[in-house]
Design an enzyme around this catalytic site. Structure first.
Site, PDB file in Angstrom:
ATOM      1  N   GLY A   1      31.978  39.739  46.005  1.00 51.41           N
ATOM      2  CA  GLY A   1      31.689  39.637  44.579  1.00 51.41           C
ATOM      3  C   GLY A   1      32.126  38.264  44.117  1.00 51.41           C
ATOM      4  O   GLY A   1      33.301  38.009  43.932  1.00 51.41           O
ATOM      5  N   HIS A   2      31.169  37.344  43.997  1.00 55.26           N
ATOM      6  CA  HIS A   2      31.496  35.963  43.654  1.00 55.26           C
ATOM      7  C   HIS A   2      31.076  35.708  42.215  1.00 55.26           C
ATOM      8  O   HIS A   2      29.903  35.799  41.872  1.00 55.26           O
ATOM      9  CB  HIS A   2      30.802  34.999  44.614  1.00 55.26           C
ATOM     10  CG  HIS A   2      31.267  35.167  46.036  1.00 55.26           C
ATOM     11  ND1 HIS A   2      30.578  34.667  47.112  1.00 55.26           N
ATOM     12  CD2 HIS A   2      32.356  35.781  46.549  1.00 55.26           C
ATOM     13  CE1 HIS A   2      31.241  34.966  48.231  1.00 55.26           C
ATOM     14  NE2 HIS A   2      32.307  35.655  47.908  1.00 55.26           N
ATOM     15  N   THR A   3      32.041  35.389  41.387  1.00 53.07           N
ATOM     16  CA  THR A   3      31.776  35.297  39.955  1.00 53.07           C
ATOM     17  C   THR A   3      31.670  33.844  39.495  1.00 53.07           C
ATOM     18  O   THR A   3      32.504  33.021  39.838  1.00 53.07           O
ATOM     19  CB  THR A   3      32.900  36.021  39.178  1.00 53.07           C
ATOM     20  OG1 THR A   3      32.990  37.349  39.691  1.00 53.07           O
ATOM     21  CG2 THR A   3      32.599  36.081  37.693  1.00 53.07           C
TER      22      THR A   3
ATOM     23  N   THR B   1      33.658  46.501  43.006  1.00 50.94           N
ATOM     24  CA  THR B   1      33.980  47.924  42.864  1.00 50.94           C
ATOM     25  C   THR B   1      34.687  48.258  41.544  1.00 50.94           C
ATOM     26  O   THR B   1      34.834  49.427  41.218  1.00 50.94           O
ATOM     27  CB  THR B   1      34.912  48.375  44.006  1.00 50.94           C
ATOM     28  OG1 THR B   1      36.102  47.573  43.959  1.00 50.94           O
ATOM     29  CG2 THR B   1      34.250  48.201  45.362  1.00 50.94           C
TER      30      THR B   1
ATOM     31  N   THR C   1      38.114  43.332  56.933  1.00 52.05           N
ATOM     32  CA  THR C   1      36.692  43.615  56.881  1.00 52.05           C
ATOM     33  C   THR C   1      36.148  43.561  58.303  1.00 52.05           C
ATOM     34  O   THR C   1      36.912  43.346  59.258  1.00 52.05           O
ATOM     35  CB  THR C   1      35.954  42.657  55.906  1.00 52.05           C
ATOM     36  OG1 THR C   1      34.620  43.143  55.718  1.00 52.05           O
ATOM     37  CG2 THR C   1      35.929  41.224  56.420  1.00 52.05           C
TER      38      THR C   1
ATOM     39  N   THR D   1      34.887  48.715  50.433  1.00 53.94           N
ATOM     40  CA  THR D   1      34.051  48.671  49.225  1.00 53.94           C
ATOM     41  C   THR D   1      32.956  49.736  49.259  1.00 53.94           C
ATOM     42  O   THR D   1      32.194  49.873  48.319  1.00 53.94           O
ATOM     43  CB  THR D   1      33.386  47.288  49.083  1.00 53.94           C
ATOM     44  OG1 THR D   1      32.568  47.071  50.240  1.00 53.94           O
ATOM     45  CG2 THR D   1      34.419  46.178  48.987  1.00 53.94           C
TER      46      THR D   1
ATOM     47  N   GLY E   1      33.586  31.659  44.291  1.00 58.34           N
ATOM     48  CA  GLY E   1      32.307  31.585  43.582  1.00 58.34           C
ATOM     49  C   GLY E   1      32.285  30.414  42.618  1.00 58.34           C
ATOM     50  O   GLY E   1      31.354  29.597  42.611  1.00 58.34           O
TER      51      GLY E   1
ATOM     52  N   GLU F   1      39.717  34.633  45.762  1.00 59.83           N
ATOM     53  CA  GLU F   1      40.497  33.431  45.460  1.00 59.83           C
ATOM     54  C   GLU F   1      39.832  32.579  44.372  1.00 59.83           C
ATOM     55  O   GLU F   1      40.473  31.673  43.819  1.00 59.83           O
ATOM     56  CB  GLU F   1      40.660  32.568  46.724  1.00 59.83           C
ATOM     57  CG  GLU F   1      41.435  33.239  47.860  1.00 59.83           C
ATOM     58  CD  GLU F   1      40.507  34.011  48.801  1.00 59.83           C
ATOM     59  OE1 GLU F   1      39.297  34.146  48.499  1.00 59.83           O
ATOM     60  OE2 GLU F   1      40.997  34.483  49.840  1.00 59.83           O
TER      61      GLU F   1
END
Ligand code: IMP
Ligand code: MG
Length: 398
Positions: free
Chosen positions: A34-36, A279, A217, A119, A11, A8
């Site tokens: 995966g927090h960008t 991924t 998950t 993942t 990050g 969403e």
């Protein structure tokens, strides 16, 4: 907290807010996350380290996280040395080993066409082994762990555990100086009048109990888990902030009522760079689903919400919002308990306005304002932040 199926934009939000806190704590999931965070032309993707890493705060990884020491070391290697000094990993975290990753692949293969699309980071096996009470924990690396039972377990499932002693030695070295008691750290910080930002990973619809099971998950992803996972009283997590995109994405298998396919989906995927940060898989793309969103807001008790990626839909003519599901001749606006129907429902859409052509150069444009007011009314929340780009600066505080 993520209010959808992950990705969403948590990050970015955590990075944005971290300056107001003394510490940032991850409490669930593992390196599946995966927090960008984008600062200028630099992009950082965090898998295990809290996304507040770039704001100089204390970084806590709580007991509810399953920890892959090798991924952690790789992540640390990409960051300035001083980050290590601010990081505390709870000794109670279960470890994720190479055997867990292998088992993840074995289990996915076993499911055939109903694979979850994990993942493959070993998350499910690590949590399952924790529940089976066979799990090596971070603190066990120091005191020594008897692998006998676990070895027999892996062997029964066709996974070779021969590499585990060497992996445990390597992990012990990698985690040297990082292990502590996060439950106590949070208590210390707050007793001194400080504050802690709890960073959720994945999204509410991926929650093991309340999500779209079995396509979820293997841990809890709502605000309720903060307390149990970190070892802090429930009252400490008193102000849940939900994050949602202005459309929906999902990676992996499972029902997705508002999914869009074809050229429009391609376009949104490309504009929003909707590829998994962990991924690289293309994310499935669809319209905003208020039925699902209302459910997630309720689960988390979110009174405040962040809406992200408005820049993406400002470049798209089409715009729709799902307000109900049609199923077996009836209509419902409840994301129902069993969810068995979720793959069969037909979304009921409305187009109350569009974001097309909105420009964010001088604050929130009229199209954005309409959208915010619409969401506030429909979800009975306050929109606290609007995000309209990857950059830290593409954020409007309301
Ligand atoms: P696992 O967590 O790797 O077992 O994957 C289970 C499901 O959760 C799959 O559909 C994954 O794609 C999804 N998932 C896990 N972590 C994330 C995430 O950080 N973002 C989005 N989806 C995720
Ligand atoms: Mg993500």
């Amino acid at each position: 907290m993520g209010l959808q199926w992950g990705d969403e934009g948590k990050g970015k939000v955590v990075d944005y807010l971290a300056g107001n806190f003394d510490a940032v704590a991850r409490y669930n999931g593992g390196s599946n996350a995966g927090h960008t965070v984008v600062i200028g032309n630099r992009k950082h993707t965090f898998h295990l380290i809290p996304s507040g890493a770039l704001k100089g705060k204390e970084l806590l990884v709580g007991a509810g996280v399953v920890l892959d020491p090798v991924v952690l070391a790789e992540e640390l290697a990409l960051l300035p040395n001083e980050v290590r000094k601010r990081l505390v990993i709870d000794g109670r975290c279960s470890l994720v080993s190479p055997a867990d990753k292998e088992l993840d692949a074995v289990l996915e293969g076993m499911r055939g066409s109903s694979a979850i699309g994990t993942t493959r980071r070993g998350i499910g096996p690590a949590y399952a082994i924790r529940a089976l009470r066979l799990s090596p924990r971070v603190s066990d690396l120091v005191t020594g762990f008897d692998f006998d039972s676990l070895n027999r377990f892996y062997r029964k499932l066709g996974v070779d555990p021969a590499g585990l002693p060497a992996w445990a030695e390597e992990s012990k070295a990698l985690l040297g100086g990082l292990v502590g008691d996060v439950s106590m750290r949070v208590a210390d910080v707050t007793e001194k009048g400080g504050s802690v930002l709890f960073e959720g990973s994945q999204g509410s619809l991926l929650d093991l109990l309340h999500g779209s099971y079995p396509y979820v998950t293997s841990t809890h992803t709502t605000a309720a888990y903060i307390s149990a996972a970190l070892g802090v009283p429930p009252s400490m997590a008193g102000r849940p902030l939900g994050v949602t995109k202005c459309y929906t994405t999902r990676v992996g298998g499972g029902p997705f009522p508002t999914e869009e396919k074809g050229p429009l989906a391609e376009r949104i995927r490309s504009l929003g760079n909707e590829y998994g940060a962990t991924t690289g898989r293309p994310r499935r793309v669809g319209w905003l689903d208020l039925v699902a969103l209302k459910y997630a807001v309720r689960l988390n008790g979110a009174k405040e919400v962040v809406v992200s990626k408005l820049d993406v839909l400002s470049q798209v003519k089409e715009f729709k919002v799902c307000v109900a599901y049609r199923h077996l001749g009836g209509e419902t606006s409840d994301f129902q308990a069993s969810l068995g129907h979720l793959g069969e429902v037909e979304p009921v859409y409305e187009t109350p306005f569009s974001l097309h052509g909105a420009s964010f150069d001088s604050g929130l444009p009229p199209e954005g304002k309409k959208f915010v007011e619409y969401l506030e009314k429909r979800l009975d929340v306050e929109v606290a932040l609007v995000s309209h780009g990857e950059e830290r600066t593409s954020t409007i505080q309301l």
